[in-house]
Write an enzyme that holds these catalytic residues in place. Sequence first.
Site, short mmCIF file in Angstrom:
data_model
loop_
_atom_site.label_atom_id
_atom_site.label_comp_id
_atom_site.label_asym_id
_atom_site.label_seq_id
_atom_site.Cartn_x
_atom_site.Cartn_y
_atom_site.Cartn_z
CB ALA A 183 -0.89 0.02 1.24
CE LYS A 184 5.44 4.87 -0.08
NZ LYS A 184 6.59 4.07 0.35
N GLY A 185 0.51 5.82 0.79
CA GLY A 185 -0.37 6.97 0.95
C GLY A 185 0.43 8.23 0.72
#
Length: 418
Positions: free
Chosen positions: A106-108
Amino acid sequence: MQELDTHTFRLAVAQFDQAAEAMQLDSKLRERLKLPQRSLIVSIPVLMDDGRVEVFTGYRVQHDSSRGPSKGGIRYHPDVNLGEVAALAMWMTWKCALAGLPYGGAKGGVKVAPRSLSTAELQRMTRRYAAEIFPLIGPDKDVPAPDVGTDAQVMAWVMDTYSQQVGFAVPGVVTGKPLSLGGSLGREEATGRGVSYVTLEALRHLEISIQNTSVAIQGFGNVGSHTARIMQQEGARIIAVSDVSGGIYNSRGLDIPELLRRYRSSSQTLVDTKLGDAITNAELLELDATVLIPAALSEQITDKNAAALRCRVLAEGANGPTTLEADRILEDKGVFIIPDILANSGGVIVSYFEWVQDLQRFFWSATDIQHRLQDIITSAFHRTLHMSKERQTSMRMAALMSGIDQVAQAHLQRGLYP
Ligand code: NAD
């Protein structure tokens, strides 16, 4: 999806396509794995100190959760966009699988220049961002961590915001936290320590002695500075380092402890420390150093400068620092590349240790952490090297194929729902 169509996302997909083709990956799975599983775009209204309300755009992208909760950092930078976040999330999936961690990627990120905000504004923005992505995150769902522009304090605010919503303290919702909130010993330096361990393995494999090794590092933040410190402790000569403002060079080796002291204790730039001659970031990349470590942003080594690189080993501390075209040029030149998903996996490996410690409420010693990190990352290095020899392919392709294979097996064994 038009918003995904950015340079960085195209690079991640092109790398995936190459690996998928080489391993003859099931075509239906290929279509799925090219795209994120979930992408959330949020608007973050923030009360500024002068009374105005400014609205920032934030993202959280989960690429895959077939093997466990998704895991990936939060980036605060003015260039953040959906495509970049999705590319970084995809790389996290392969990285976790390659290291054998029970996570997806994931990444934000938030499109913001964090240094332009006051501490109070930064806190309000972080808390509202955390509240907006609350439905996606949690210790069993998706576990954020620091990345460019974020740190342990930002993680503490995310942990507190999440905990306020559920009504009790949940340390396992983020990693990279301060020790007082369930952070792990060794997490801050973990990525740099991991970069150092795999670089030492590569030097051993190439039969280059550490005493004859010079190192140039682009980026002097978390990853770059710890890598410099640890590589110097191991006996290497760090001849150049740089940050966004430029770099310094000293052919006899920079005094890293003194540099860190001056750089961290004042607002001096690297050049202001007067510990080396001023050089540009472009010049640093082309120095005659045994090892080059890009540890800043993506796409720094391109078809424009790859032919001019003089390093023997390229250890990718940053995510996606090398374009596909540059990759081919470097391969022809015989540069030994330690690809990003392997080289910088120390961060997520120790994040995994932090999460396990938080869930068990049982904390390990710094020595335990260093040994376990060295064990996992060194095994991943040798698995990748073995596959690269066996399949007669590059280290990058071997690392990607290894990671993708783990994820493909999980998908095929779980089956397609419903
Ligand atoms: P950071 O914000 O601590 O440091 C970034 C450094 O890069 C700073 O020194 C900054 O001045 C420099 N920089 C920024 N723009 C630049 C430019 N245009 N040219 C040269 N230097 C520039 O970030 P970090 O956590 O050290 O992350 C660096 C890279 O490593 C990123 O690609 C990140 O995704 C990757 N990474 C970080 C971690 C981690 O645990 N922090 C883990 C894995 C990968």
